[in-house]
Design a protein around this motif. Structure first.
Motif, PDB file in Angstrom:
ATOM      1  N   TYR B  40       0.825  -1.206   0.000  1.00  0.00           N
ATOM      2  CA  TYR B  40       0.000   0.000   0.000  1.00  0.00           C
ATOM      3  C   TYR B  40       0.861   1.258   0.000  1.00  0.00           C
ATOM      4  O   TYR B  40       0.699   2.147  -0.839  1.00  0.00           O
ATOM      5  N   THR B  44       2.072   4.450  -5.586  1.00  0.00           N
ATOM      6  CA  THR B  44       1.470   5.779  -5.724  1.00  0.00           C
ATOM      7  C   THR B  44       0.410   5.724  -6.821  1.00  0.00           C
ATOM      8  O   THR B  44       0.413   4.818  -7.665  1.00  0.00           O
ATOM      9  N   VAL B  45      -0.488   6.705  -6.796  1.00  0.00           N
ATOM     10  CA  VAL B  45      -1.503   6.800  -7.841  1.00  0.00           C
ATOM     11  C   VAL B  45      -0.820   6.953  -9.201  1.00  0.00           C
ATOM     12  O   VAL B  45      -1.266   6.392 -10.207  1.00  0.00           O
ATOM     13  N   TYR B  60      -8.133   9.705 -11.366  1.00  0.00           N
ATOM     14  CA  TYR B  60      -8.869  10.373 -10.286  1.00  0.00           C
ATOM     15  C   TYR B  60     -10.342  10.599 -10.653  1.00  0.00           C
ATOM     16  O   TYR B  60     -11.186  10.731  -9.766  1.00  0.00           O
ATOM     17  N   HIS B  63     -11.628   7.202  -9.425  1.00  0.00           N
ATOM     18  CA  HIS B  63     -11.339   6.809  -8.042  1.00  0.00           C
ATOM     19  C   HIS B  63     -10.757   8.011  -7.306  1.00  0.00           C
ATOM     20  O   HIS B  63      -9.737   8.542  -7.732  1.00  0.00           O
ATOM     21  N   PRO B  64     -11.386   8.420  -6.211  1.00  0.00           N
ATOM     22  CA  PRO B  64     -10.961   9.665  -5.553  1.00  0.00           C
ATOM     23  C   PRO B  64      -9.559   9.627  -4.937  1.00  0.00           C
ATOM     24  O   PRO B  64      -8.977  10.689  -4.740  1.00  0.00           O
ATOM     25  N   SER B  65      -9.045   8.429  -4.610  1.00  0.00           N
ATOM     26  CA  SER B  65      -7.750   8.375  -3.915  1.00  0.00           C
ATOM     27  C   SER B  65      -7.168   6.973  -3.991  1.00  0.00           C
ATOM     28  O   SER B  65      -7.848   6.011  -4.351  1.00  0.00           O
ATOM     29  N   LYS B  66      -5.905   6.865  -3.621  1.00  0.00           N
ATOM     30  CA  LYS B  66      -5.254   5.556  -3.526  1.00  0.00           C
ATOM     31  C   LYS B  66      -5.983   4.689  -2.502  1.00  0.00           C
ATOM     32  O   LYS B  66      -6.212   3.497  -2.722  1.00  0.00           O
ATOM     33  N   GLU B  67      -6.350   5.310  -1.391  1.00  0.00           N
ATOM     34  CA  GLU B  67      -7.052   4.560  -0.346  1.00  0.00           C
ATOM     35  C   GLU B  67      -8.379   4.010  -0.871  1.00  0.00           C
ATOM     36  O   GLU B  67      -8.735   2.857  -0.579  1.00  0.00           O
ATOM     37  N   ALA B  68      -9.091   4.809  -1.669  1.00  0.00           N
ATOM     38  CA  ALA B  68     -10.371   4.348  -2.230  1.00  0.00           C
ATOM     39  C   ALA B  68     -10.156   3.139  -3.143  1.00  0.00           C
ATOM     40  O   ALA B  68     -10.944   2.180  -3.117  1.00  0.00           O
ATOM     41  N   SER B 130     -12.106   3.618   6.577  1.00  0.00           N
ATOM     42  CA  SER B 130     -11.881   2.473   5.693  1.00  0.00           C
ATOM     43  C   SER B 130     -11.746   1.183   6.495  1.00  0.00           C
ATOM     44  O   SER B 130     -12.262   0.138   6.096  1.00  0.00           O
TER      45      SER B 130
END
Lengths: 208, 208
Positions: B40, B44-45, B60, B63-68, B130
Protein backbone atom coordinates in the motif's frame (compact mmCIF):
# COMPACT_ATOMS: atom_id res chain seq x y z
CA UNK A 1 23.78 -31.20 11.13
CA UNK A 2 20.70 -30.29 13.14
CA UNK A 3 21.49 -33.14 15.54
CA UNK A 4 24.91 -31.59 16.23
CA UNK A 5 23.27 -28.31 17.09
CA UNK A 6 20.82 -30.09 19.40
CA UNK A 7 23.63 -31.87 21.20
CA UNK A 8 25.53 -28.61 21.69
CA UNK A 9 22.46 -26.74 22.82
CA UNK A 10 21.52 -29.51 25.26
CA UNK A 11 24.99 -29.27 26.78
CA UNK A 12 24.77 -25.52 27.27
CA UNK A 13 21.11 -25.72 28.34
CA UNK A 14 20.18 -22.19 27.35
CA UNK A 15 17.23 -20.59 29.11
CA UNK A 16 15.07 -20.39 26.02
CA UNK A 17 11.89 -19.52 27.94
CA UNK A 18 13.05 -16.21 29.41
CA UNK A 19 12.47 -13.38 26.95
CA UNK A 20 14.40 -10.46 28.36
CA UNK A 21 13.85 -7.12 26.54
CA UNK A 22 15.91 -6.91 23.33
CA UNK A 23 18.63 -4.29 23.85
CA UNK A 24 18.13 -1.73 21.07
CA UNK A 25 19.98 1.54 20.48
CA UNK A 26 17.68 4.59 20.48
CA UNK A 27 17.88 4.69 16.67
CA UNK A 28 16.89 1.03 16.29
CA UNK A 29 14.11 1.40 18.88
CA UNK A 30 12.73 4.42 17.01
CA UNK A 31 13.01 2.62 13.68
CA UNK A 32 11.11 -0.38 15.07
CA UNK A 33 8.23 1.82 16.26
CA UNK A 34 8.11 3.59 12.89
CA UNK A 35 8.15 0.35 10.87
CA UNK A 36 5.49 -1.16 13.13
CA UNK A 37 3.17 1.83 12.76
CA UNK A 38 3.66 2.75 9.12
CA UNK A 39 5.32 -0.26 7.49
CA UNK A 40 8.55 -0.45 5.53
CA UNK A 41 7.40 1.62 2.57
CA UNK A 42 5.47 4.07 4.77
CA UNK A 43 8.58 4.98 6.78
CA UNK A 44 11.39 7.30 5.69
CA UNK A 45 14.84 7.77 7.20
CA UNK A 46 13.75 11.35 7.92
CA UNK A 47 10.74 10.07 9.95
CA UNK A 48 13.03 7.88 12.04
CA UNK A 49 15.58 10.66 12.61
CA UNK A 50 12.81 13.05 13.70
CA UNK A 51 11.28 10.45 16.02
CA UNK A 52 14.65 9.70 17.64
CA UNK A 53 15.73 13.32 17.76
CA UNK A 54 18.90 13.01 15.68
CA UNK A 55 19.85 14.59 12.36
CA UNK A 56 19.58 12.58 9.16
CA UNK A 57 23.40 12.65 8.64
CA UNK A 58 23.88 11.39 12.22
CA UNK A 59 21.52 8.51 11.49
CA UNK A 60 23.33 7.69 8.23
CA UNK A 61 26.62 7.67 10.14
CA UNK A 62 25.41 4.55 11.99
CA UNK A 63 23.13 2.94 9.39
CA UNK A 64 23.75 3.17 5.63
CA UNK A 65 20.07 2.99 4.60
CA UNK A 66 16.48 2.36 5.61
CA UNK A 67 16.84 -1.17 4.29
CA UNK A 68 19.90 -1.75 6.50
CA UNK A 69 17.93 -0.60 9.57
CA UNK A 70 15.05 -2.91 8.67
CA UNK A 71 17.31 -5.91 8.07
CA UNK A 72 19.23 -5.33 11.31
CA UNK A 73 15.96 -5.44 13.26
CA UNK A 74 14.59 -8.37 11.27
CA UNK A 75 17.71 -10.48 11.89
CA UNK A 76 17.94 -9.50 15.57
CA UNK A 77 14.55 -11.10 16.17
CA UNK A 78 14.80 -14.05 13.80
CA UNK A 79 18.34 -15.17 14.64
CA UNK A 80 17.41 -15.10 18.31
CA UNK A 81 14.19 -17.10 17.95
CA UNK A 82 15.95 -19.64 15.70
CA UNK A 83 18.61 -20.17 18.43
CA UNK A 84 15.94 -20.46 21.12
CA UNK A 85 13.83 -22.84 19.02
CA UNK A 86 16.80 -25.18 18.58
CA UNK A 87 17.51 -25.07 22.33
CA UNK A 88 13.83 -25.72 23.09
CA UNK A 89 13.76 -28.80 20.87
CA UNK A 90 17.08 -30.04 22.27
CA UNK A 91 15.51 -29.85 25.74
CA UNK A 92 12.83 -32.40 24.81
CA UNK A 93 12.88 -36.18 25.25
CA UNK A 94 10.26 -37.00 22.64
CA UNK A 95 8.31 -35.44 19.76
CA UNK A 96 5.34 -34.40 21.91
CA UNK A 97 7.62 -32.50 24.27
CA UNK A 98 9.61 -31.11 21.33
CA UNK A 99 6.50 -29.70 19.63
CA UNK A 100 5.20 -28.38 22.96
CA UNK A 101 8.50 -26.57 23.64
CA UNK A 102 8.72 -25.32 20.07
CA UNK A 103 5.17 -23.95 20.19
CA UNK A 104 5.86 -22.29 23.52
CA UNK A 105 9.06 -20.58 22.40
CA UNK A 106 7.70 -19.38 19.07
CA UNK A 107 4.46 -18.07 20.62
CA UNK A 108 6.46 -16.28 23.35
CA UNK A 109 8.49 -14.65 20.58
CA UNK A 110 5.34 -13.67 18.63
CA UNK A 111 3.83 -12.07 21.75
CA UNK A 112 6.60 -10.57 23.91
CA UNK A 113 8.38 -9.33 20.77
CA UNK A 114 5.43 -8.87 18.47
CA UNK A 115 6.73 -5.66 16.91
CA UNK A 116 9.97 -7.38 15.86
CA UNK A 117 8.02 -10.48 14.79
CA UNK A 118 5.63 -8.42 12.65
CA UNK A 119 8.53 -7.21 10.47
CA UNK A 120 8.40 -10.62 8.78
CA UNK A 121 5.20 -9.54 7.00
CA UNK A 122 7.15 -6.98 4.98
CA UNK A 123 10.38 -8.87 4.37
CA UNK A 124 9.22 -9.51 0.80
CA UNK A 125 9.67 -5.82 -0.05
CA UNK A 126 13.43 -6.01 0.60
CA UNK A 127 16.08 -6.37 -2.08
CA UNK A 128 17.40 -9.75 -3.11
CA UNK A 129 20.52 -9.69 -0.93
CA UNK A 130 18.59 -8.72 2.21
CA UNK A 131 15.97 -11.37 1.52
CA UNK A 132 18.72 -13.99 1.20
CA UNK A 133 20.21 -12.97 4.57
CA UNK A 134 16.79 -13.27 6.18
CA UNK A 135 16.11 -16.61 4.50
CA UNK A 136 18.93 -18.30 6.47
CA UNK A 137 17.39 -18.12 10.00
CA UNK A 138 13.92 -18.63 8.50
CA UNK A 139 15.09 -21.89 6.92
CA UNK A 140 16.51 -23.06 10.28
CA UNK A 141 13.09 -22.59 11.89
CA UNK A 142 11.14 -24.12 8.98
CA UNK A 143 13.45 -27.16 8.94
CA UNK A 144 13.10 -27.59 12.70
CA UNK A 145 9.30 -27.63 12.54
CA UNK A 146 9.42 -30.10 9.64
CA UNK A 147 11.82 -32.33 11.58
CA UNK A 148 9.80 -32.30 14.80
CA UNK A 149 6.60 -33.21 12.96
CA UNK A 150 8.41 -35.97 11.02
CA UNK A 151 9.92 -37.32 14.28
CA UNK A 152 6.44 -37.53 15.78
CA UNK A 153 5.18 -39.44 12.76
CA UNK A 154 8.11 -41.85 13.06
CA UNK A 155 7.46 -42.40 16.78
CA UNK A 156 3.76 -42.95 16.08
CA UNK A 157 2.74 -39.94 18.20
CA UNK A 158 1.61 -37.66 15.36
CA UNK A 159 -0.74 -38.51 12.50
CA UNK A 160 -0.91 -35.62 10.02
CA UNK A 161 -2.07 -36.29 6.46
CA UNK A 162 1.06 -34.53 5.18
CA UNK A 163 4.17 -33.70 7.24
CA UNK A 164 5.28 -30.57 5.38
CA UNK A 165 1.80 -29.09 5.04
CA UNK A 166 1.15 -29.63 8.76
CA UNK A 167 4.46 -27.90 9.57
CA UNK A 168 3.60 -24.98 7.30
CA UNK A 169 0.13 -24.73 8.85
CA UNK A 170 1.67 -24.57 12.34
CA UNK A 171 4.03 -21.78 11.27
CA UNK A 172 1.12 -19.84 9.73
CA UNK A 173 -0.96 -20.27 12.88
CA UNK A 174 1.88 -19.10 15.13
CA UNK A 175 2.99 -16.19 12.97
CA UNK A 176 -0.53 -14.78 12.71
CA UNK A 177 -0.40 -14.13 16.47
CA UNK A 178 2.03 -11.22 15.93
CA UNK A 179 -0.66 -9.55 13.81
CA UNK A 180 -3.31 -9.36 16.53
CA UNK A 181 -1.32 -9.40 19.78
CA UNK A 182 -1.32 -6.16 21.78
CA UNK A 183 0.62 -5.47 24.98
CA UNK A 184 -2.57 -4.17 26.60
CA UNK A 185 -4.68 -7.16 25.55
CA UNK A 186 -6.45 -9.49 27.96
CA UNK A 187 -4.07 -12.43 27.57
CA UNK A 188 -0.35 -12.54 28.37
CA UNK A 189 2.19 -14.22 26.11
CA UNK A 190 2.42 -17.14 28.55
CA UNK A 191 -1.36 -17.59 28.55
CA UNK A 192 -1.49 -17.56 24.76
CA UNK A 193 1.42 -20.02 24.56
CA UNK A 194 -0.40 -22.34 26.99
CA UNK A 195 -3.43 -22.35 24.65
CA UNK A 196 -1.39 -22.94 21.49
CA UNK A 197 0.42 -26.01 22.85
CA UNK A 198 -2.71 -28.24 22.79
CA UNK A 199 -3.87 -26.58 19.54
CA UNK A 200 -0.55 -27.37 17.85
CA UNK A 201 -0.49 -30.95 19.12
CA UNK A 202 -4.06 -31.43 17.88
CA UNK A 203 -3.15 -30.00 14.46
CA UNK A 204 -0.60 -32.77 13.87
CA UNK A 205 -3.11 -35.39 14.98
CA UNK A 206 -1.79 -36.11 18.47
CA UNK A 207 -4.79 -37.62 20.25
CA UNK A 208 -5.69 -35.41 23.22
CA UNK B 1 -12.50 -31.49 -10.04
CA UNK B 2 -14.33 -28.21 -9.56
CA UNK B 3 -16.94 -29.30 -12.11
CA UNK B 4 -17.54 -32.63 -10.31
CA UNK B 5 -17.94 -30.89 -6.99
CA UNK B 6 -20.24 -28.27 -8.50
CA UNK B 7 -22.48 -31.11 -9.63
CA UNK B 8 -22.58 -32.45 -6.05
CA UNK B 9 -23.48 -29.02 -4.80
CA UNK B 10 -26.31 -28.69 -7.33
CA UNK B 11 -29.57 -27.57 -5.85
CA UNK B 12 -27.97 -25.29 -3.27
CA UNK B 13 -28.65 -21.59 -3.26
CA UNK B 14 -25.20 -20.65 -4.50
CA UNK B 15 -22.29 -22.40 -6.13
CA UNK B 16 -19.77 -21.34 -3.53
CA UNK B 17 -17.05 -23.69 -4.85
CA UNK B 18 -16.63 -22.18 -8.30
CA UNK B 19 -14.23 -19.26 -8.19
CA UNK B 20 -14.68 -17.52 -11.51
CA UNK B 21 -12.17 -14.71 -12.22
CA UNK B 22 -13.12 -11.49 -10.43
CA UNK B 23 -14.20 -8.94 -13.07
CA UNK B 24 -11.91 -5.94 -12.57
CA UNK B 25 -11.71 -2.76 -14.62
CA UNK B 26 -8.23 -2.14 -16.13
CA UNK B 27 -7.55 0.46 -13.43
CA UNK B 28 -8.49 -1.91 -10.60
CA UNK B 29 -6.51 -4.76 -12.18
CA UNK B 30 -3.44 -2.52 -12.45
CA UNK B 31 -3.88 -1.25 -8.90
CA UNK B 32 -4.10 -4.83 -7.60
CA UNK B 33 -0.82 -5.79 -9.30
CA UNK B 34 0.87 -2.65 -7.94
CA UNK B 35 -0.36 -3.19 -4.37
CA UNK B 36 0.64 -6.85 -4.50
CA UNK B 37 4.16 -6.07 -5.70
CA UNK B 38 4.96 -2.95 -3.70
CA UNK B 39 2.39 -2.79 -0.91
CA UNK B 40 0.00 0.00 0.00
CA UNK B 41 2.62 2.52 1.06
CA UNK B 42 5.00 1.52 -1.73
CA UNK B 43 2.44 2.32 -4.45
CA UNK B 44 1.47 5.78 -5.72
CA UNK B 45 -1.50 6.80 -7.84
CA UNK B 46 1.06 7.87 -10.46
CA UNK B 47 2.52 4.30 -10.51
CA UNK B 48 -0.93 2.84 -11.10
CA UNK B 49 -1.79 5.36 -13.83
CA UNK B 50 1.51 4.63 -15.61
CA UNK B 51 1.00 0.88 -15.32
CA UNK B 52 -2.54 1.08 -16.74
CA UNK B 53 -1.65 3.64 -19.39
CA UNK B 54 -4.03 6.40 -18.30
CA UNK B 55 -3.35 9.91 -17.07
CA UNK B 56 -3.46 10.70 -13.37
CA UNK B 57 -6.52 12.99 -13.81
CA UNK B 58 -8.30 10.19 -15.72
CA UNK B 59 -7.62 7.83 -12.85
CA UNK B 60 -8.87 10.37 -10.29
CA UNK B 61 -12.03 10.79 -12.37
CA UNK B 62 -12.97 7.20 -11.45
CA UNK B 63 -11.34 6.81 -8.04
CA UNK B 64 -10.96 9.67 -5.55
CA UNK B 65 -7.75 8.38 -3.92
CA UNK B 66 -5.25 5.56 -3.53
CA UNK B 67 -7.05 4.56 -0.35
CA UNK B 68 -10.37 4.35 -2.23
CA UNK B 69 -8.77 2.03 -4.81
CA UNK B 70 -7.33 -0.17 -2.08
CA UNK B 71 -10.61 -0.35 -0.15
CA UNK B 72 -12.61 -1.15 -3.30
CA UNK B 73 -10.32 -4.13 -4.00
CA UNK B 74 -10.25 -5.20 -0.35
CA UNK B 75 -14.05 -5.23 -0.10
CA UNK B 76 -14.51 -6.96 -3.48
CA UNK B 77 -12.58 -9.96 -2.17
CA UNK B 78 -13.79 -9.97 1.41
CA UNK B 79 -17.51 -9.38 0.78
CA UNK B 80 -17.45 -12.19 -1.76
CA UNK B 81 -15.67 -14.72 0.47
CA UNK B 82 -17.96 -13.82 3.39
CA UNK B 83 -21.03 -14.55 1.17
CA UNK B 84 -19.48 -17.80 -0.05
CA UNK B 85 -18.51 -18.86 3.48
CA UNK B 86 -22.08 -18.41 4.68
CA UNK B 87 -23.39 -20.42 1.71
CA UNK B 88 -20.80 -23.15 2.36
CA UNK B 89 -21.86 -23.50 5.99
CA UNK B 90 -25.56 -23.41 5.07
CA UNK B 91 -24.84 -26.37 2.76
CA UNK B 92 -23.70 -28.58 5.64
CA UNK B 93 -25.72 -31.01 7.73
CA UNK B 94 -23.40 -31.11 10.73
CA UNK B 95 -20.39 -29.35 12.23
CA UNK B 96 -17.81 -31.63 10.59
CA UNK B 97 -19.26 -30.92 7.15
CA UNK B 98 -19.60 -27.23 8.00
CA UNK B 99 -15.94 -26.89 8.99
CA UNK B 100 -14.88 -28.94 5.95
CA UNK B 101 -16.88 -26.69 3.60
CA UNK B 102 -15.68 -23.54 5.37
CA UNK B 103 -12.03 -24.63 5.13
CA UNK B 104 -12.47 -25.48 1.46
CA UNK B 105 -14.07 -22.17 0.52
CA UNK B 106 -11.62 -20.02 2.48
CA UNK B 107 -8.57 -21.92 1.16
CA UNK B 108 -9.90 -21.65 -2.42
CA UNK B 109 -10.22 -17.89 -1.86
CA UNK B 110 -6.67 -17.67 -0.42
CA UNK B 111 -5.25 -19.52 -3.43
CA UNK B 112 -7.26 -18.68 -6.56
CA UNK B 113 -7.49 -15.03 -5.44
CA UNK B 114 -4.29 -14.77 -3.43
CA UNK B 115 -3.45 -11.26 -4.63
CA UNK B 116 -6.80 -9.94 -3.43
CA UNK B 117 -6.53 -12.00 -0.23
CA UNK B 118 -3.03 -10.64 0.50
CA UNK B 119 -4.40 -7.08 0.73
CA UNK B 120 -5.66 -8.00 4.20
CA UNK B 121 -2.07 -7.86 5.46
CA UNK B 122 -1.99 -4.10 4.91
CA UNK B 123 -5.52 -3.16 5.91
CA UNK B 124 -4.13 -1.79 9.16
CA UNK B 125 -2.49 1.10 7.30
CA UNK B 126 -5.87 2.45 6.18
CA UNK B 127 -7.71 5.31 7.83
CA UNK B 128 -10.31 4.71 10.51
CA UNK B 129 -13.35 4.93 8.22
CA UNK B 130 -11.88 2.47 5.69
CA UNK B 131 -10.89 0.07 8.45
CA UNK B 132 -14.45 0.19 9.80
CA UNK B 133 -15.88 -0.67 6.36
CA UNK B 134 -13.49 -3.61 6.08
CA UNK B 135 -14.26 -4.77 9.62
CA UNK B 136 -17.88 -5.58 8.67
CA UNK B 137 -17.23 -8.54 6.29
CA UNK B 138 -14.27 -9.62 8.44
CA UNK B 139 -16.56 -9.88 11.45
CA UNK B 140 -19.04 -12.00 9.46
CA UNK B 141 -16.26 -14.49 8.69
CA UNK B 142 -14.81 -14.46 12.21
CA UNK B 143 -18.27 -15.00 13.73
CA UNK B 144 -18.97 -17.85 11.32
CA UNK B 145 -15.76 -19.70 12.26
CA UNK B 146 -16.51 -19.18 15.97
CA UNK B 147 -20.06 -20.50 15.48
CA UNK B 148 -19.02 -23.58 13.52
CA UNK B 149 -16.40 -24.52 16.13
CA UNK B 150 -18.92 -23.93 18.95
CA UNK B 151 -21.53 -26.05 17.14
CA UNK B 152 -19.04 -28.91 16.91
CA UNK B 153 -18.32 -28.67 20.62
CA UNK B 154 -22.05 -28.78 21.34
CA UNK B 155 -22.57 -31.81 19.10
CA UNK B 156 -19.59 -33.55 20.75
CA UNK B 157 -17.66 -33.72 17.45
CA UNK B 158 -14.97 -31.13 18.29
CA UNK B 159 -12.85 -30.96 21.43
CA UNK B 160 -10.73 -27.78 21.41
CA UNK B 161 -9.36 -26.43 24.70
CA UNK B 162 -10.82 -23.02 23.85
CA UNK B 163 -13.42 -22.32 21.14
CA UNK B 164 -12.40 -18.76 20.26
CA UNK B 165 -8.67 -19.45 20.27
CA UNK B 166 -9.16 -22.50 18.03
CA UNK B 167 -11.23 -20.38 15.62
CA UNK B 168 -8.57 -17.66 15.57
CA UNK B 169 -5.85 -20.27 14.99
CA UNK B 170 -7.78 -21.66 12.01
CA UNK B 171 -8.13 -18.19 10.50
CA UNK B 172 -4.40 -17.56 10.98
CA UNK B 173 -3.53 -20.89 9.38
CA UNK B 174 -5.79 -20.26 6.38
CA UNK B 175 -4.80 -16.63 5.87
CA UNK B 176 -1.10 -17.42 5.85
CA UNK B 177 -1.65 -19.43 2.64
CA UNK B 178 -2.11 -16.19 0.67
CA UNK B 179 1.42 -15.22 1.71
CA UNK B 180 3.18 -18.21 0.13
CA UNK B 181 0.80 -19.33 -2.64
CA UNK B 182 2.01 -18.77 -6.21
CA UNK B 183 0.07 -19.46 -9.41
CA UNK B 184 3.06 -21.37 -10.79
CA UNK B 185 3.54 -23.48 -7.65
CA UNK B 186 3.36 -27.27 -7.54
CA UNK B 187 -0.04 -27.49 -5.82
CA UNK B 188 -3.38 -26.20 -7.12
CA UNK B 189 -5.87 -24.41 -4.91
CA UNK B 190 -8.06 -27.54 -4.86
CA UNK B 191 -5.11 -29.71 -3.76
CA UNK B 192 -4.20 -27.31 -0.97
CA UNK B 193 -7.83 -27.12 0.16
CA UNK B 194 -7.98 -30.92 0.27
CA UNK B 195 -4.96 -30.93 2.62
CA UNK B 196 -6.32 -28.21 4.89
CA UNK B 197 -9.66 -29.92 5.50
CA UNK B 198 -8.16 -32.73 7.64
CA UNK B 199 -5.66 -30.29 9.20
CA UNK B 200 -8.48 -27.96 10.26
CA UNK B 201 -10.61 -30.79 11.63
CA UNK B 202 -7.61 -32.06 13.59
CA UNK B 203 -6.94 -28.58 15.00
CA UNK B 204 -10.36 -28.49 16.68
CA UNK B 205 -9.80 -31.97 18.08
CA UNK B 206 -11.99 -33.96 15.73
CA UNK B 207 -10.65 -37.51 16.03
CA UNK B 208 -9.34 -38.64 12.63
Amino acid sequence: MTTDRSATAAGTSRDWRTFEPVPLTPILAGALEAFYEHGYHGTTVRDIARRVGVTVPALYYHHPSKEALFVTLLLLGTDDVADRAEAAVADADDAVQALSNLTEVVVLHMTTRHKLAALDLEARYLGQESRARYAAPRRRIDALVDRVVADGVESGQFHPTDVHEAARALLGMWQSIARWFRDDGTLSGEEIAARYVPLSLATVGHGG
